[in-house]
Design an enzyme around this catalytic site. Structure first.
Site, mmCIF file in Angstrom:
data_model
loop_
_atom_site.group_PDB
_atom_site.id
_atom_site.type_symbol
_atom_site.label_atom_id
_atom_site.label_comp_id
_atom_site.label_asym_id
_atom_site.label_seq_id
_atom_site.Cartn_x
_atom_site.Cartn_y
_atom_site.Cartn_z
ATOM 1 N N GLU A 1 -93.146 125.773 22.264
ATOM 2 C CA GLU A 1 -91.756 125.778 21.788
ATOM 3 C C GLU A 1 -91.602 126.604 20.528
ATOM 4 O O GLU A 1 -90.558 127.222 20.315
ATOM 5 C CB GLU A 1 -91.301 124.342 21.493
ATOM 6 C CG GLU A 1 -91.097 123.505 22.740
ATOM 7 C CD GLU A 1 -90.915 122.030 22.427
ATOM 8 O OE1 GLU A 1 -90.858 121.663 21.236
ATOM 9 O OE2 GLU A 1 -90.864 121.246 23.385
ATOM 10 N N HIS B 1 -100.223 127.163 16.778
ATOM 11 C CA HIS B 1 -100.510 125.914 16.086
ATOM 12 C C HIS B 1 -101.423 125.064 16.949
ATOM 13 O O HIS B 1 -101.288 125.026 18.166
ATOM 14 C CB HIS B 1 -99.230 125.148 15.761
ATOM 15 C CG HIS B 1 -98.259 125.065 16.893
ATOM 16 N ND1 HIS B 1 -97.440 126.104 17.250
ATOM 17 C CD2 HIS B 1 -97.995 124.053 17.761
ATOM 18 C CE1 HIS B 1 -96.701 125.745 18.284
ATOM 19 N NE2 HIS B 1 -97.025 124.510 18.624
ATOM 20 N N HIS C 1 -102.407 121.335 17.816
ATOM 21 C CA HIS C 1 -101.992 119.935 17.704
ATOM 22 C C HIS C 1 -103.246 119.082 17.562
ATOM 23 O O HIS C 1 -104.187 119.240 18.354
ATOM 24 C CB HIS C 1 -101.302 119.454 18.985
ATOM 25 C CG HIS C 1 -99.986 120.099 19.292
ATOM 26 N ND1 HIS C 1 -98.787 119.481 19.081
ATOM 27 C CD2 HIS C 1 -99.690 121.299 19.834
ATOM 28 C CE1 HIS C 1 -97.793 120.266 19.484
ATOM 29 N NE2 HIS C 1 -98.320 121.381 19.951
ATOM 30 N N ASN D 1 -100.761 125.249 22.843
ATOM 31 C CA ASN D 1 -99.946 125.655 23.984
ATOM 32 C C ASN D 1 -99.628 127.142 23.897
ATOM 33 O O ASN D 1 -99.448 127.675 22.804
ATOM 34 C CB ASN D 1 -98.636 124.853 23.993
ATOM 35 C CG ASN D 1 -98.873 123.362 24.187
ATOM 36 O OD1 ASN D 1 -99.745 122.968 24.948
ATOM 37 N ND2 ASN D 1 -98.115 122.535 23.494
HETATM 38 P P1 AMP Z 1 -95.338 123.379 20.929
HETATM 39 O O1 AMP Z 1 -94.571 122.766 22.049
HETATM 40 O O2 AMP Z 1 -96.817 123.402 21.158
HETATM 41 O O3 AMP Z 1 -94.773 124.727 20.508
HETATM 42 O O4 AMP Z 1 -95.149 122.386 19.715
HETATM 43 C C1 AMP Z 1 -94.214 122.557 18.703
HETATM 44 C C2 AMP Z 1 -94.267 121.298 17.872
HETATM 45 O O5 AMP Z 1 -93.637 121.551 16.631
HETATM 46 C C3 AMP Z 1 -93.546 120.097 18.510
HETATM 47 O O6 AMP Z 1 -94.474 119.029 18.694
HETATM 48 C C4 AMP Z 1 -92.462 119.761 17.499
HETATM 49 O O7 AMP Z 1 -92.233 118.384 17.394
HETATM 50 C C5 AMP Z 1 -93.012 120.360 16.219
HETATM 51 N N1 AMP Z 1 -92.024 120.740 15.209
HETATM 52 C C6 AMP Z 1 -90.923 121.496 15.389
HETATM 53 N N2 AMP Z 1 -90.260 121.655 14.224
HETATM 54 C C7 AMP Z 1 -90.973 120.979 13.284
HETATM 55 C C8 AMP Z 1 -90.820 120.743 11.881
HETATM 56 N N3 AMP Z 1 -89.778 121.246 11.195
HETATM 57 N N4 AMP Z 1 -91.749 120.020 11.240
HETATM 58 C C9 AMP Z 1 -92.796 119.483 11.908
HETATM 59 N N5 AMP Z 1 -93.009 119.680 13.232
HETATM 60 C C10 AMP Z 1 -92.111 120.395 13.909
#
Ligand code: AMP
Length: 116
Positions: free
Chosen positions: A96, A101, A103, A88
């Site tokens: 977020e 990253h 997924h 994303n």
């Molecule tokens: P995005 O919306 O693509 O930025 O995805 C961020 C992802 O990071 C989300 O799916 C969250 O659930 C995941 N996330 C946030 N904090 C953590 C954490 N401490 N450990 C593992 N995953 C996380």
């Protein structure tokens, strides 16, 4: 200078995470809020906030995300049935955490589109 996120702390093992793979270029760990039976995040160890910040020098490191995704998909047993890789970018992309990253989602039919 980009601001660090929680993912830098995960890379440095300063906070707990279910790390499945780590080498000098990338780290992979289970998403804390899984949207599928297998939901893994594969990230470069270098802080790159968004895909918009990717540079030519990053190509090898970002290629590693795919080879690690392939290995982890095999390890999770989702290779044959299939899985989805998503990255994303910025608010409209639903980003977020501002440390790029990938997924990896699998383990159930994911439907025609998107993570959550
Ligand atoms: P995005 O919306 O693509 O930025 O995805 C961020 C992802 O990071 C989300 O799916 C969250 O659930 C995941 N996330 C946030 N904090 C953590 C954490 N401490 N450990 C593992 N995953 C996380």
């Amino acid at each position: 200078m980009a601001e660090e996120t929680i993912f830098s702390k995960i890379i440095r093992k300063e906070i707990p995470a279910d790390i499945l793979y780590q080498d000098d270029m990338v780290t992979a760990f289970r998403d804390i809020n899984p949207r599928a039976p297998s939901h893994i995040l594969i990230i470069p160890n270098k802080l790159i906030p968004t895909v918009n910040d990717v540079e030519a020098d990053d190509e090898m490191m970002l290629g590693r995300l795919f080879t690690v995704a392939r290995k982890l998909a095999e390890q999770e047993g989702v290779s044959e049935d299939g899985y989805r890789l998503i990255m994303n970018c910025n608010p409209h992309g639903g980003q977020e955490v501002y440390h790029i990253h990938m997924h990896l989602l699998g383990g159930r039919p994911l439907g025609p589109m998107l993570v959550g």
